[in-house]
Enzyme design. Structure first.
Site, mmCIF file in Angstrom:
data_model
loop_
_atom_site.group_PDB
_atom_site.id
_atom_site.type_symbol
_atom_site.label_atom_id
_atom_site.label_comp_id
_atom_site.label_asym_id
_atom_site.label_seq_id
_atom_site.Cartn_x
_atom_site.Cartn_y
_atom_site.Cartn_z
ATOM 1 N N TRP A 123 0.863 -1.177 0.000
ATOM 2 C CA TRP A 123 0.000 0.000 0.000
ATOM 3 C C TRP A 123 0.900 1.227 0.000
ATOM 4 O O TRP A 123 1.798 1.333 0.838
ATOM 5 C CB TRP A 123 -0.909 0.037 1.233
ATOM 6 C CG TRP A 123 -1.611 1.358 1.341
ATOM 7 C CD1 TRP A 123 -2.628 1.809 0.557
ATOM 8 C CD2 TRP A 123 -1.286 2.435 2.234
ATOM 9 N NE1 TRP A 123 -2.961 3.094 0.916
ATOM 10 C CE2 TRP A 123 -2.161 3.501 1.934
ATOM 11 C CE3 TRP A 123 -0.344 2.596 3.252
ATOM 12 C CZ2 TRP A 123 -2.131 4.721 2.617
ATOM 13 C CZ3 TRP A 123 -0.306 3.811 3.945
ATOM 14 C CH2 TRP A 123 -1.201 4.850 3.629
ATOM 15 N N GLU A 146 -2.774 -2.816 -2.771
ATOM 16 C CA GLU A 146 -3.933 -2.295 -2.022
ATOM 17 C C GLU A 146 -4.284 -0.868 -2.425
ATOM 18 O O GLU A 146 -3.461 0.029 -2.356
ATOM 19 C CB GLU A 146 -3.617 -2.340 -0.518
ATOM 20 C CG GLU A 146 -4.737 -1.796 0.349
ATOM 21 C CD GLU A 146 -4.439 -1.915 1.845
ATOM 22 O OE1 GLU A 146 -3.368 -2.458 2.212
ATOM 23 O OE2 GLU A 146 -5.278 -1.454 2.640
ATOM 24 N N LYS A 166 -6.811 2.709 -2.268
ATOM 25 C CA LYS A 166 -7.490 3.522 -1.267
ATOM 26 C C LYS A 166 -8.202 4.661 -1.985
ATOM 27 O O LYS A 166 -7.728 5.135 -3.014
ATOM 28 C CB LYS A 166 -6.450 4.070 -0.278
ATOM 29 C CG LYS A 166 -7.035 4.742 0.930
ATOM 30 C CD LYS A 166 -6.003 4.866 2.049
ATOM 31 C CE LYS A 166 -6.624 5.509 3.273
ATOM 32 N NZ LYS A 166 -5.786 5.385 4.450
ATOM 33 N N ASP A 224 -9.577 -3.276 1.117
ATOM 34 C CA ASP A 224 -9.671 -2.879 2.523
ATOM 35 C C ASP A 224 -11.075 -2.324 2.719
ATOM 36 O O ASP A 224 -11.485 -1.398 2.004
ATOM 37 C CB ASP A 224 -8.590 -1.835 2.828
ATOM 38 C CG ASP A 224 -8.554 -1.422 4.287
ATOM 39 O OD1 ASP A 224 -9.627 -1.112 4.836
ATOM 40 O OD2 ASP A 224 -7.461 -1.394 4.876
ATOM 41 N N HIS A 244 -11.674 1.433 2.635
ATOM 42 C CA HIS A 244 -11.066 2.236 1.575
ATOM 43 C C HIS A 244 -11.988 2.579 0.417
ATOM 44 O O HIS A 244 -11.543 2.802 -0.702
ATOM 45 C CB HIS A 244 -9.828 1.524 1.022
ATOM 46 C CG HIS A 244 -8.660 1.579 1.955
ATOM 47 N ND1 HIS A 244 -7.391 1.199 1.604
ATOM 48 C CD2 HIS A 244 -8.573 1.983 3.239
ATOM 49 C CE1 HIS A 244 -6.575 1.337 2.630
ATOM 50 N NE2 HIS A 244 -7.268 1.809 3.636
ATOM 51 N N HIS A 284 -8.667 -6.792 3.799
ATOM 52 C CA HIS A 284 -8.324 -6.125 5.058
ATOM 53 C C HIS A 284 -9.632 -5.766 5.732
ATOM 54 O O HIS A 284 -10.344 -4.870 5.282
ATOM 55 C CB HIS A 284 -7.533 -4.840 4.783
ATOM 56 C CG HIS A 284 -6.059 -5.060 4.686
ATOM 57 N ND1 HIS A 284 -5.152 -4.030 4.571
ATOM 58 C CD2 HIS A 284 -5.330 -6.196 4.727
ATOM 59 C CE1 HIS A 284 -3.931 -4.529 4.525
ATOM 60 N NE2 HIS A 284 -4.008 -5.842 4.608
ATOM 61 N N ASP A 325 -12.352 8.305 8.647
ATOM 62 C CA ASP A 325 -11.296 7.395 9.096
ATOM 63 C C ASP A 325 -11.575 5.988 8.578
ATOM 64 O O ASP A 325 -12.704 5.502 8.671
ATOM 65 C CB ASP A 325 -11.210 7.375 10.622
ATOM 66 C CG ASP A 325 -10.156 6.372 11.073
ATOM 67 O OD1 ASP A 325 -9.009 6.498 10.616
ATOM 68 O OD2 ASP A 325 -10.497 5.441 11.820
ATOM 69 N N ASP A 362 -9.937 3.230 9.662
ATOM 70 C CA ASP A 362 -9.252 2.224 10.465
ATOM 71 C C ASP A 362 -9.789 2.020 11.867
ATOM 72 O O ASP A 362 -9.021 1.793 12.792
ATOM 73 C CB ASP A 362 -7.760 2.576 10.531
ATOM 74 C CG ASP A 362 -7.130 2.534 9.157
ATOM 75 O OD1 ASP A 362 -7.081 1.448 8.581
ATOM 76 O OD2 ASP A 362 -6.713 3.593 8.653
ATOM 77 N N ASP A 394 -7.045 -5.076 9.714
ATOM 78 C CA ASP A 394 -6.227 -3.877 9.552
ATOM 79 C C ASP A 394 -6.934 -2.680 10.164
ATOM 80 O O ASP A 394 -7.829 -2.099 9.554
ATOM 81 C CB ASP A 394 -5.948 -3.617 8.060
ATOM 82 C CG ASP A 394 -5.178 -2.317 7.861
ATOM 83 O OD1 ASP A 394 -4.560 -1.841 8.839
ATOM 84 O OD2 ASP A 394 -5.193 -1.781 6.737
HETATM 85 C C1 RNT Z 1 -3.607 2.147 4.920
HETATM 86 C C2 RNT Z 1 -3.743 0.725 4.484
HETATM 87 C C3 RNT Z 1 -2.655 -0.194 4.927
HETATM 88 C C4 RNT Z 1 -2.202 0.105 6.334
HETATM 89 C C5 RNT Z 1 -1.244 -0.908 6.894
HETATM 90 C C6 RNT Z 1 -0.552 -0.400 8.111
HETATM 91 O O1 RNT Z 1 -4.685 2.902 4.619
HETATM 92 O O2 RNT Z 1 -4.975 0.225 4.882
HETATM 93 O O3 RNT Z 1 -3.049 -1.491 4.770
HETATM 94 O O4 RNT Z 1 -3.266 0.233 7.207
HETATM 95 O O5 RNT Z 1 -0.382 -1.324 5.922
HETATM 96 ZN ZN ZN Z 2 -5.366 -1.897 4.685
#
Ligand code: RNT
Ligand code: ZN
Length: 426
Positions: free
Chosen positions: A190, A231, A233, A264, A267, A291, A299, A301, A331
Site C-alpha cells: 500500500w 492495495e 485507497k 480494505d 477504503h 483487510h 477514518d 481504520d 487492519d
Molecule cells: C492504509 C492501508 C494499509 C495500512 C497498513 C498499516 O490505509 O490500509 O493497509 O493500514 O499497511
Molecule cells: Zn489496509
C-alpha cells in the site's frame, strides 16, 4: 463482572442449537471445525499504534494516523510478541501474524529500509516457527523522511529508486518467511502517494507507479513462497483530491499481472461495501486479500466489529466458495483503548462472522432461487438470522480453549494490571 459462562451451560445450549440447525440440514459440529481452520492474519501494528522499532515515535504521513494515548503500548519486539501471544489466547482458531518492515529488529545497527533482509526478521521467524504462527508481510512506504511527497510514484528518480529497492527487499523478506513456514507469505503493498488538492496531471504518477511495481515484481522468487498483493485507497488525510493507487488502477494492474488484489473495507465510499466485488474480481484475478477494518466518516481504520458489512463480506466468501482463494486479514489501529482488547474484539468478531456465514443453510437459498421462489429465498434469509448462533459461537470458543462470551475481559484486566501498567510506570 460475574463469569458469563460455565461449561455445562454452554454444552446444554449448544445441544439445543445443534438441533435447530439440524432441522435445516446443517451439521454444527462440522461447521465449527471448518470455522476454526480459516486462517486470520492478525496485524502486528494494532499492538503499538503503527510505530515500529525504527525511531520509537510515530511519523505518520498521508492516510496513516493512530489517535489516542492509552497506556502500555508495546515498545519493542519482545513486548509486542508477548502481547500478541496473550491476545492469541483470547482469539479462537487458526492465526497468522502480519508484520510491516517497520518492525525489523536490527539491534544497535541502523539499516536503511532498502537494505533490509530476512536476517533482520530472524527473531520473528524463530518465534513464528516455535508458535506455529505463519507470518505475512508489508513494505512500509510511510513514516519515513523520503515518503514526504511520494514514494513509488515520485517524480524524483533517486526517491523512486529508493522505494523500488525497498519493494524488492520486502518481497525477498516475505519469500524467506514463506520458505521458513512452509506456506506462502502475503506481501501487501500500500503506498500513500496522492495529492491534497486538485492535481493537474493524474496520469504521470500512475505511469510511474505502474513502472516501479513492474520493476519490483520482475525479481524472480521461489514459487509458492510469496503472494504479491496491491492495495488501493479512495483517499487519505492529506490525499483527499487524488490517490495514485486508486481502486481502478489496481484492478487493472492485478488483472494484468495476475497477482492478488487487496480490498480494505475502509477504503471505499462510505456507503460502498465490498461484498459484491468479490465474485466479479475472482473471475479475472487469482486471489484476493481482504483487510477487515471499519470506516467511520473520514477514518478508514476503526476496530472491526460484527457489523452488517463484516457479515455481508463473510457470507459472500462462503456463498461464492471463495475461501480458498482469499487471504483474510485485519487492519485497524486504535490507540485510545486497550490495544489487546482491540485485537481480540476485531478478531473474535471476524471469526464470529465467518462462523455465522458457514452456518447459513445457503443450499436452501439457492434451491429457492433456482426454482424462482423468491418469497421463500427472502423469508429463509430472515428466518436464519435468528437461529441460535450465539450458542454455537460459545461452543466454538470452548472447543478451542478460549474464553466464551465476555469472560475474556477479566483476563485483559489482569494483563493490564500485571504487565501493561508496569510499562507505563517505567
Ligand atoms: C492504509 C492501508 C494499509 C495500512 C497498513 C498499516 O490505509 O490500509 O493497509 O493500514 O499497511
Ligand atoms: Zn489496509
Amino acid at each position: 463482572m460475574k463469569a458469563y459462562t460455565d461449561k455445562t451451560a454452554v454444552e446444554e445450549s449448544y445441544g439445543r442449537a445443534k438441533e435447530s440447525y439440524g432441522n435445516f440440514g446443517v451439521n454444527t459440529d462440522a461447521v465449527i471445525g471448518a470455522a476454526l481452520r480459516i486462517p486470520l492474519s492478525i496485524h502486528c501494528w494494532q499492538g503499538d499504534d503503527v510505530i515500529g522499532f525504527e525511531s520509537g515515535q510515530s511519523l505518520g504521513g498521508n492516510g496513516i494516523l493512530a489517535t489516542g494515548d492509552y497506556p502500555g503500548r508495546a515498545r519493542n519486539g519482545d513486548e509486542l510478541r508477548a502481547d500478541a501471544e496473550f491476545a492469541f489466547s483470547l482469539i479462537p482458531g487458526k492465526k497468522r501474524f502480519n508484520l510491516h518492515s517497520l518492525y525489523a529488529e536490527t539491534g544497535a545497527q541502523k539499516v536503511g529500509r532498502d537494505e533490509l533482509g530476512p536476517e533482520h526478521f530472524q527473531k520473528w521467524m524463530d518465534w513464528s516457527k516455535k508458535k506455529e504462527i505463519p507470518l505475512d508481510y508489508n513494505p512500509s512506504f510511510f513514516s519515513h523522511p523520503l515518503a514526504g511527497d511520494a514514494t513509488l510514484s515520485s517524480a524524483d528518480p533517486a526517491v523512486r529508486k529508493f522505494w523500488i529497492r525497498h519493494a524488492i527487499s520486502s518481497r525477498r523478506i516475505a519469500s524467506a518467511f514463506g520458505e521458513n513456514q512452509g506456506t506462502a507469505a502475503v506481501n501487501d503493498s500500500w503506498v500513500p502517494d496522492g495529492s491534497k488538492d486538485l492535481p493537474a496531471d493524474r496520469l504521470a504518477p500512475r505511469e510511474r507507479l505502474r513502472d516501479a511495481l513492474d520493476e519490483a515484481l520482475a525479481v524472480p522468487l521461489p514459487a509458492g513462497t510469496i503472494i504479491d498483493a496491491v492495495e488501493s485507497k479512495l483517499f487519505g488525510i492529506g490525499s483527499e483530491a487524488y490517490v495514485t493507487g486508486s481502486h481502478e488502477f489496481y484492478i487493472g494492474y492485478a488483472v494484468k499481472k495476475q497477482i492478488s488484489l487487496c480490498l480494505d473495507t475502509g477504503h471505499f465510499h462510505p456507503t460502498e461495501t465490498i461484498g459484491d466485488k468479490i465474485s466479479g474480481l475472482l473471475l479475472f484475478i487469482p486471489r484476493l486479500l481482504i483487510h477487515f477494518s471499519r470506516g467511520l466518516r473520514w477514518d478508514s481504520d476503526h476496530v472491526t466489529i460484527f457489523s452488517d458489512d463484516t457479515r455481508d463480506v463473510c457470507r459472500e466468501l462462503v456463498r461464492t466458495g471463495a475461501l480458498s482463494r482469499v487471504d483474510i486479514a485485519l487492519d485497524y489501529f486504535d490507540a485510545s483503548i486497550n490495544r489487546i482488547a482491540a485485537w481480540a474484539i476485531g478478531a473474535r468478531s471476524l471469526r464470529k462472522a465467518l462462523l455465522e456465514a458457514l452456518l447459513e443453510p445457503h443450499g436452501l437459498l439457492k434451491e429457492a432461487e433456482n426454482a424462482g421462489r423468491f418469497h421463500e429465498r427472502l423469508a429463509l434469509m430472515e428466518e436464519f438470522k435468528t437461529l441460535p448462533f450465539g450458542a454455537v459461537w460459545d461452543k466454538l470458543c470452548l472447543d478451542d480453549s478460549v474464553p466464551p462470551g465476555a469472560d475474556w475481559l477479566a483476563k485483559v484486566d489482569a494483563y493490564e494490571k500485571d504487565v501493561l501498567s508496569r510499562r507505563s510506570a517505567e
